[in-house]
Design a protein around this motif. Structure first.
Motif, mmCIF file in Angstrom:
data_model
loop_
_atom_site.group_PDB
_atom_site.id
_atom_site.type_symbol
_atom_site.label_atom_id
_atom_site.label_comp_id
_atom_site.label_asym_id
_atom_site.label_seq_id
_atom_site.Cartn_x
_atom_site.Cartn_y
_atom_site.Cartn_z
ATOM 1 N N LYS A 5 24.825 42.085 36.071
ATOM 2 C CA LYS A 5 25.780 42.569 35.071
ATOM 3 C C LYS A 5 27.211 42.283 35.499
ATOM 4 N N VAL A 6 27.521 42.516 36.775
ATOM 5 C CA VAL A 6 28.892 42.346 37.259
ATOM 6 C C VAL A 6 28.850 41.848 38.697
ATOM 7 N N ILE A 7 29.789 40.970 39.018
ATOM 8 C CA ILE A 7 29.964 40.488 40.383
ATOM 9 C C ILE A 7 31.342 40.926 40.849
ATOM 10 N N GLY A 8 31.376 41.730 41.910
ATOM 11 C CA GLY A 8 32.647 42.161 42.492
ATOM 12 C C GLY A 8 33.034 41.223 43.618
ATOM 13 N N ILE A 97 34.827 47.427 43.873
ATOM 14 C CA ILE A 97 35.399 46.671 42.753
ATOM 15 C C ILE A 97 34.373 46.520 41.628
ATOM 16 N N ALA A 98 33.132 46.183 42.019
ATOM 17 C CA ALA A 98 32.081 46.013 41.014
ATOM 18 C C ALA A 98 31.804 47.328 40.285
ATOM 19 N N GLU A 99 31.803 48.441 41.024
ATOM 20 C CA GLU A 99 31.540 49.741 40.400
ATOM 21 C C GLU A 99 32.696 50.166 39.504
ATOM 22 N N ALA A 100 33.929 49.963 39.975
ATOM 23 C CA ALA A 100 35.100 50.358 39.178
ATOM 24 C C ALA A 100 35.160 49.585 37.857
ATOM 25 N N ALA A 101 34.707 48.334 37.879
ATOM 26 C CA ALA A 101 34.780 47.502 36.667
ATOM 27 C C ALA A 101 33.869 48.004 35.561
ATOM 28 N N THR A 102 32.852 48.803 35.903
ATOM 29 C CA THR A 102 31.897 49.285 34.900
ATOM 30 C C THR A 102 32.312 50.625 34.298
ATOM 31 N N ARG A 103 33.385 51.239 34.807
ATOM 32 C CA ARG A 103 33.815 52.547 34.288
ATOM 33 C C ARG A 103 34.389 52.383 32.886
ATOM 34 N N PRO A 104 33.994 53.220 31.943
ATOM 35 C CA PRO A 104 34.426 53.044 30.538
ATOM 36 C C PRO A 104 35.912 53.245 30.314
ATOM 37 N N ASN A 105 36.557 54.059 31.147
ATOM 38 C CA ASN A 105 37.986 54.338 30.950
ATOM 39 C C ASN A 105 38.873 53.609 31.944
ATOM 40 N N MET A 106 38.337 52.619 32.615
ATOM 41 C CA MET A 106 39.126 51.877 33.599
ATOM 42 C C MET A 106 40.209 51.050 32.904
ATOM 43 N N ARG A 107 41.340 50.928 33.561
ATOM 44 C CA ARG A 107 42.443 50.124 33.043
ATOM 45 C C ARG A 107 42.434 48.765 33.742
ATOM 46 N N PHE A 108 42.621 47.727 32.958
ATOM 47 C CA PHE A 108 42.548 46.372 33.497
ATOM 48 C C PHE A 108 43.876 45.642 33.287
ATOM 49 N N VAL A 109 44.043 44.572 34.033
ATOM 50 C CA VAL A 109 45.239 43.731 33.964
ATOM 51 C C VAL A 109 44.872 42.425 33.271
ATOM 52 N N SER A 110 45.666 42.027 32.306
ATOM 53 C CA SER A 110 45.407 40.755 31.625
ATOM 54 C C SER A 110 45.675 39.582 32.560
ATOM 55 N N VAL A 111 44.914 38.518 32.385
ATOM 56 C CA VAL A 111 45.068 37.334 33.218
ATOM 57 C C VAL A 111 46.344 36.593 32.803
ATOM 58 N N LYS A 112 47.184 36.292 33.772
ATOM 59 C CA LYS A 112 48.430 35.582 33.493
ATOM 60 C C LYS A 112 48.165 34.090 33.320
ATOM 61 N N SER A 113 48.946 33.471 32.449
ATOM 62 C CA SER A 113 48.852 32.029 32.248
ATOM 63 C C SER A 113 49.565 31.310 33.385
ATOM 64 N N GLU A 114 49.327 30.023 33.475
ATOM 65 C CA GLU A 114 49.989 29.216 34.508
ATOM 66 C C GLU A 114 51.495 29.200 34.288
ATOM 67 N N GLU A 115 51.925 29.157 33.027
ATOM 68 C CA GLU A 115 53.356 29.158 32.706
ATOM 69 C C GLU A 115 54.016 30.454 33.159
ATOM 70 N N ALA A 116 53.322 31.584 32.957
ATOM 71 C CA ALA A 116 53.873 32.874 33.376
ATOM 72 C C ALA A 116 54.034 32.931 34.895
ATOM 73 N N GLN A 117 53.053 32.417 35.618
ATOM 74 C CA GLN A 117 53.144 32.416 37.076
ATOM 75 C C GLN A 117 54.240 31.485 37.569
ATOM 76 N N LEU A 118 54.449 30.366 36.863
ATOM 77 C CA LEU A 118 55.536 29.466 37.238
ATOM 78 C C LEU A 118 56.886 30.169 37.086
ATOM 79 N N GLY A 119 57.023 30.956 36.018
ATOM 80 C CA GLY A 119 58.256 31.713 35.819
ATOM 81 C C GLY A 119 58.503 32.696 36.952
ATOM 82 N N ILE A 120 57.434 33.348 37.423
ATOM 83 C CA ILE A 120 57.564 34.293 38.545
ATOM 84 C C ILE A 120 58.019 33.571 39.801
ATOM 85 N N VAL A 121 57.421 32.402 40.076
ATOM 86 C CA VAL A 121 57.783 31.626 41.266
ATOM 87 C C VAL A 121 59.250 31.224 41.229
#
Length: 337
Positions: A5-8, A97-121
């Motif tokens: 189901k999930v790989i941590g 990590i694998a267990e936390a990912a299955t929690r129904p009320n867990m908060r997640f971070v959206s994956v940043k695009s390459e352009e967004a990471q370039l801006g950070i750099v």
């Protein structure tokens, strides 16, 4: 493997520890891979959930996993910690990590695009140059102080450095040579800082959201770029209040026994973006005509009733909420009369 189901994944610099859970939460396997072996392993797996902490290298690997068809969940490290059992090692972390990912009320971070990471750099390199420039200016001032000269403060004084020295007293030629080298380095840093700013402008030139964010009073290219880079998806936040709270622009709450207690601002979340919103608010606050034009008498009354910095943070909070609305609706800021 189809029952996974999930790989941590516990991320490392050169080694990665994996633990797979089935649909009932039982451990199915655990592996330790190098970076190349990890990519090979993930590329042949059936589509599943890949969970990682949102830390260094996570966004690159997340984009890689998405290209293989997996669903990626990035979790803030502080939300994983409660699921770490007993002692800490890499496999225990991956299991948490694998267990936390299955929690129904867990908060997640959206994956940043390459352009967004370039801006950070680009912005981080620019910040480094600014710190070096300040250090160089202070170095020049301290050298002069050792020879009995107190150089005036401020970058605007640096362009007249040698004219100012000539008006004061004669210095040893060797010392003037050292000061010349430092002054050339100072000017080179100014050039590099300007180049980084031009790179940011070019990066966001075709970005419509960046243009819309700059319609907000006080928000310029730097704040707009940071907003786009720091916020992977504005839908991660239910409303503007949540976004402002994430930035740390709200009071820290410590309530118990039904007794609410509100302290100073929490200063949590993205430090760089919070600082830029504070600067944006300061740019508006310094000009009463601008403040009244965009925010009516609310801001002027607040300045009269509260200390300047309190009103400043209140306006920064408001600007952050407006920015969330602009990013969500894709509409420019408009003044409501």
């Amino acid at each position: 493997m189809s029952q996974v189901k999930v790989i941590g994944i516990d991320l490392g610099k050169s080694t990665f520890h994996l633990i797979g859970h089935d649909f009932s939460g039982r451990e199915m396997f655990r592996h330790k891979y190098s970076r190349s072996m990890l990519i090979d392993f993930l590329s042949i797996q059936d589509k599943t959930i890949i969970a990682m902490e949102a830390c260094c290298g996570a966004h690159w690997l997340a984009r890689k996993c998405k290209s293989f068809g997996h669903e990626v969940k990035l979790i803030p490290a502080q939300y994983v910690k409660p699921y770490v059992k007993s002692h800490k090692n890499d496999y225990i972390d991956a299991d948490a990590i694998a267990e936390a990912a299955t929690r129904p009320n867990m908060r997640f971070v959206s994956v940043k695009s390459e352009e967004a990471q370039l801006g950070i750099v680009i912005r981080r390199i620019r910040s480094g140059y600014i710190k070096e420039r300040t250090a160089c200016m202070n170095r020049i001032g301290s050298i002069l102080l050792e020879f009995g000269l107190s150089f005036p403060r401020g970058h605007h004084q640096m362009k007249n450095l040698f004219q100012w020295i000539a008006d004061q007293k004669e210095l040893p030629p060797l010392l003037l040579g050292e000061l010349t080298a430092q002054f050339e380095y100072y000017n080179q840093l100014n050039t590099w800082i300007k180049e980084q700013e031009n790179k940011l402008l070019a990066l966001n030139k075709e970005n419509e959201v960046a243009k819309l964010l700059q319609t907000i009073p006080g928000v310029g290219p730097m704040t707009a770029s940071c907003c786009i880079s720091a916020v992977g998806s504005p839908q991660d936040f239910d409303n503007g209040r949540n976004f402002a709270a994430w930035l740390g622009l709200v009071p820290f709450q410590y309530s118990t026994g039904g007794k609410p207690r509100m302290l100073g601002i929490s200063k949590r979340g993205n430090k760089e973006l919070r600082e830029l919103f504070i600067h944006a608010a300061r740019a508006v606050m310094w000009r009463d005509n601008t403040a009244e034009k965009f925010f009516g008498t609310w801001l002027l009354d607040l300045k009269c009733r509260k200390p300047f910095n309190v009103a400043l943070v209140a306006l920064a909070n408001k600007l952050a909420r407006i920015a969330w609305s602009v990013m969500t609706t894709k509409k420019a800021f408009e003044v409501r009369v």
